[in-house]
Design a protein around this motif. Structure first.
Motif, PDB file in Angstrom:
ATOM      1  N   ASP A 158       0.862  -1.186   0.000  1.00  0.00           N
ATOM      2  CA  ASP A 158       0.000   0.000   0.000  1.00  0.00           C
ATOM      3  C   ASP A 158       0.897   1.235   0.000  1.00  0.00           C
ATOM      4  N   SER A 159       0.918   1.976  -1.113  1.00  0.00           N
ATOM      5  CA  SER A 159       1.856   3.099  -1.262  1.00  0.00           C
ATOM      6  C   SER A 159       1.320   4.408  -0.682  1.00  0.00           C
ATOM      7  N   SER A 160       0.307   4.334   0.179  1.00  0.00           N
ATOM      8  CA  SER A 160      -0.303   5.556   0.729  1.00  0.00           C
ATOM      9  C   SER A 160       0.707   6.415   1.496  1.00  0.00           C
ATOM     10  N   ALA A 168      -5.312   5.596   1.166  1.00  0.00           N
ATOM     11  CA  ALA A 168      -5.401   7.013   0.791  1.00  0.00           C
ATOM     12  C   ALA A 168      -6.653   7.314  -0.030  1.00  0.00           C
ATOM     13  N   ILE A 169      -7.269   6.296  -0.628  1.00  0.00           N
ATOM     14  CA  ILE A 169      -8.366   6.531  -1.575  1.00  0.00           C
ATOM     15  C   ILE A 169      -9.517   7.296  -0.942  1.00  0.00           C
ATOM     16  N   SER A 170      -9.987   6.851   0.214  1.00  0.00           N
ATOM     17  CA  SER A 170     -11.122   7.515   0.855  1.00  0.00           C
ATOM     18  C   SER A 170     -10.741   8.878   1.411  1.00  0.00           C
ATOM     19  N   VAL A 171      -9.476   9.040   1.815  1.00  0.00           N
ATOM     20  CA  VAL A 171      -9.007  10.309   2.385  1.00  0.00           C
ATOM     21  C   VAL A 171      -8.767  11.344   1.276  1.00  0.00           C
ATOM     22  N   ARG A 172      -8.274  10.875   0.127  1.00  0.00           N
ATOM     23  CA  ARG A 172      -7.940  11.757  -0.998  1.00  0.00           C
ATOM     24  C   ARG A 172      -8.953  11.580  -2.129  1.00  0.00           C
ATOM     25  N   ARG A 173     -10.221  11.635  -1.785  1.00  0.00           N
ATOM     26  CA  ARG A 173     -11.303  11.311  -2.711  1.00  0.00           C
ATOM     27  C   ARG A 173     -11.243  12.160  -3.992  1.00  0.00           C
ATOM     28  N   LEU A 174     -11.086  13.492  -3.858  1.00  0.00           N
ATOM     29  CA  LEU A 174     -11.055  14.378  -5.024  1.00  0.00           C
ATOM     30  C   LEU A 174      -9.909  14.019  -5.954  1.00  0.00           C
ATOM     31  N   ILE A 175      -8.754  13.699  -5.379  1.00  0.00           N
ATOM     32  CA  ILE A 175      -7.603  13.320  -6.204  1.00  0.00           C
ATOM     33  C   ILE A 175      -7.940  12.096  -7.051  1.00  0.00           C
ATOM     34  N   TYR A 176      -8.621  11.125  -6.464  1.00  0.00           N
ATOM     35  CA  TYR A 176      -8.911   9.894  -7.204  1.00  0.00           C
ATOM     36  C   TYR A 176      -9.998  10.084  -8.258  1.00  0.00           C
ATOM     37  N   ILE A 177     -10.981  10.932  -7.984  1.00  0.00           N
ATOM     38  CA  ILE A 177     -11.985  11.239  -9.006  1.00  0.00           C
ATOM     39  C   ILE A 177     -11.317  11.917 -10.197  1.00  0.00           C
ATOM     40  N   GLU A 178     -10.461  12.912  -9.926  1.00  0.00           N
ATOM     41  CA  GLU A 178      -9.755  13.618 -11.011  1.00  0.00           C
ATOM     42  C   GLU A 178      -8.756  12.710 -11.705  1.00  0.00           C
ATOM     43  N   PHE A 179      -8.136  11.804 -10.966  1.00  0.00           N
ATOM     44  CA  PHE A 179      -7.179  10.876 -11.564  1.00  0.00           C
ATOM     45  C   PHE A 179      -7.859   9.967 -12.581  1.00  0.00           C
ATOM     46  N   LEU A 180      -9.012   9.417 -12.229  1.00  0.00           N
ATOM     47  CA  LEU A 180      -9.737   8.534 -13.153  1.00  0.00           C
ATOM     48  C   LEU A 180     -10.103   9.275 -14.435  1.00  0.00           C
ATOM     49  N   ARG A 181     -10.607  10.498 -14.303  1.00  0.00           N
ATOM     50  CA  ARG A 181     -10.992  11.277 -15.485  1.00  0.00           C
ATOM     51  C   ARG A 181      -9.782  11.638 -16.334  1.00  0.00           C
ATOM     52  N   THR A 182      -8.707  12.036 -15.667  1.00  0.00           N
ATOM     53  CA  THR A 182      -7.487  12.418 -16.389  1.00  0.00           C
ATOM     54  C   THR A 182      -6.883  11.237 -17.128  1.00  0.00           C
TER      55      THR A 182
END
Length: 383
Positions: A232-234, A286-300
């Motif tokens: 887990d690279s969090s 980190a996924i639940s803590v950095r939710r916005l980052i992961y939403i933007e990552f998927l789109r990007t």
């Protein structure tokens, strides 16, 4: 056929871009130069003087010199945040066969501005048909990221200028030749590496992308904790995010690295992009803590995969499909993580289905470990 409404809309858009769009004037660029902006390029004509009607915002201007035999030089370019109605002028240096880094005198710039009506016929319009795709690729890049990451010299080169690297200036974490020669016998490949000079990018020419942490777990970690952080690279992701003013800047840097590869043909930027993709995909807590980052990552990432060159995609597939394995890990983490909200889970499922169809990638049975992904269990008990 375009409707009347769409034609009128295009005319209104053209009028607005004519008054609000930026202009880049390029003096004395040789005929036949491979020149482009963002994801479009052309060979220049004899009367080419630059690009007009550039939508305000982030853009990548790039070119490759072409000699009398038609051989194309490595690509060079610059990134720039164009303000509304900006008028940027650069001059070609025939001796160096590239755009000069010296500023054009203000009196020449003003004379060109005053003569804009006559100059207009020699300016090509911005390729607006690519604008929507460019926005999807770069919507998280702002002037702060450009200022932080652009090379000090002002230009990004696909072929970096290199200079000798002694042990004192060697990047952190690299071994010295003396250390490498100690101990066990070297393989033929290592012996060949010993004979090569140690080189590093010439100071000021490299992209100033955020350096990834060398240590992937806290100092003093137990073997069990080291294993945990390896899976887990969090922890590493949090260390990287702590170096940024705002955590979401990691998406802007991911986008910048990708377009510097796509438009600028920078392999160093491509390697950084791969490191960031792997780091983000392998994080779990980190996924639940950095939710916005992961939403933007998927789109990007989906926007990037839509434009990735075929030869690069083939290379990725041949190299055990780096993108597929990392996405499989990410989708599995999102699916099994009970702290991830329903919206993010839904976004991941929709993206998974779309790219499964596009690339014929199998994301079924995500919770089953693939043979080459299964962790290796090492016993610490003495025999």
């Amino acid at each position: 056929m375009a409707s009347k409404d769409s034609i009128e809309m295009d005319q209104e858009l053209a009028k607005r871009l004519f008054t609000e769009g930026a202009t880049v004037v390029l003096l004395d660029v040789p005929k036949g130069t491979d020149f482009g902006i963002d994801i479009k390029s052309w060979n220049t004509g004899e009367n080419f003087k630059g690009i007009k009607m550039i939508p305000p915002g982030f853009h990548y201007v790039h070119y490759s010199a072409v000699d009398e035999f038609g051989d194309i030089a490595p690509r060079v370019g610059f990134i720039h945040w164009f303000s509304k109605s900006e008028f940027l002028v650069k001059r070609w240096d025939p001796k160096e066969e590239e755009l000069s880094s010296e500023p054009v005198p203000e009196e020449i710039v003003q004379r060109l501005k005053d003569n804009l009506m006559n100059l207009d016929r020699y300016l090509g319009p911005y390729p607006y048909d690519t604008w929507k795709q460019w926005q999807e690729l770069t919507n998280r890049i702002d002037s702060t990221i450009i200022e932080r990451c652009a090379p000090v010299c002002g230009y990004i080169r696909s072929a970096l200028e290199l200079e000798n690297c002694d042990d004192k200036s060697r990047p952190r974490g690299a071994e010295t030749s003396r250390k490498r020669k100690r101990g066990a016998c070297l393989s033929d490949e290592q012996k060949e590496q010993e004979l090569l000079p140690d080189l590093k990018p010439k100071a000021g020419t490299e992209l100033r992308l955020t350096e990834l942490p060398n240590l992937h777990y806290p100092e003093g970690s137990t073997p069990a904790e080291i294993t945990k952080h390896s899976l887990d690279s969090s922890y590493t992701l949090d260390l990287l995010l702590s170096k940024l003013k705002q955590p979401i800047e990691i998406i802007g840097e991911l986008q910048l690295a990708y377009v510097c590869f796509l438009a600028g043909q920078s392999l160093d930027a491509f390697e950084h992009w791969k490191l960031l993709v792997s780091l983000i995909c392998r994080a779990d807590s980190a996924i639940s803590v950095r939710r916005l980052i992961y939403i933007e990552f998927l789109r990007t990432l989906e926007a990037q995969l839509a434009l990735i060159p075929e030869e690069v995609l083939y290379d990725i597939v041949a190299s055990n499909n780096f993108v597929y394995h990392n996405l499989r890990r990410l989708f599995a983490n999102i699916e099994s993580n009970s702290e991830v909200d329903a919206r993010l889970k839904s976004e991941a499922v929709r993206m998974r289905d779309r790219i499964s169809t596009k690339f014929v990638w199998d994301f079924s049975n995500l919770q089953e470990e693939e043979d080459d992904e299964a962790p290796v269990v090492v016993s610490l008990d003495a025999e």
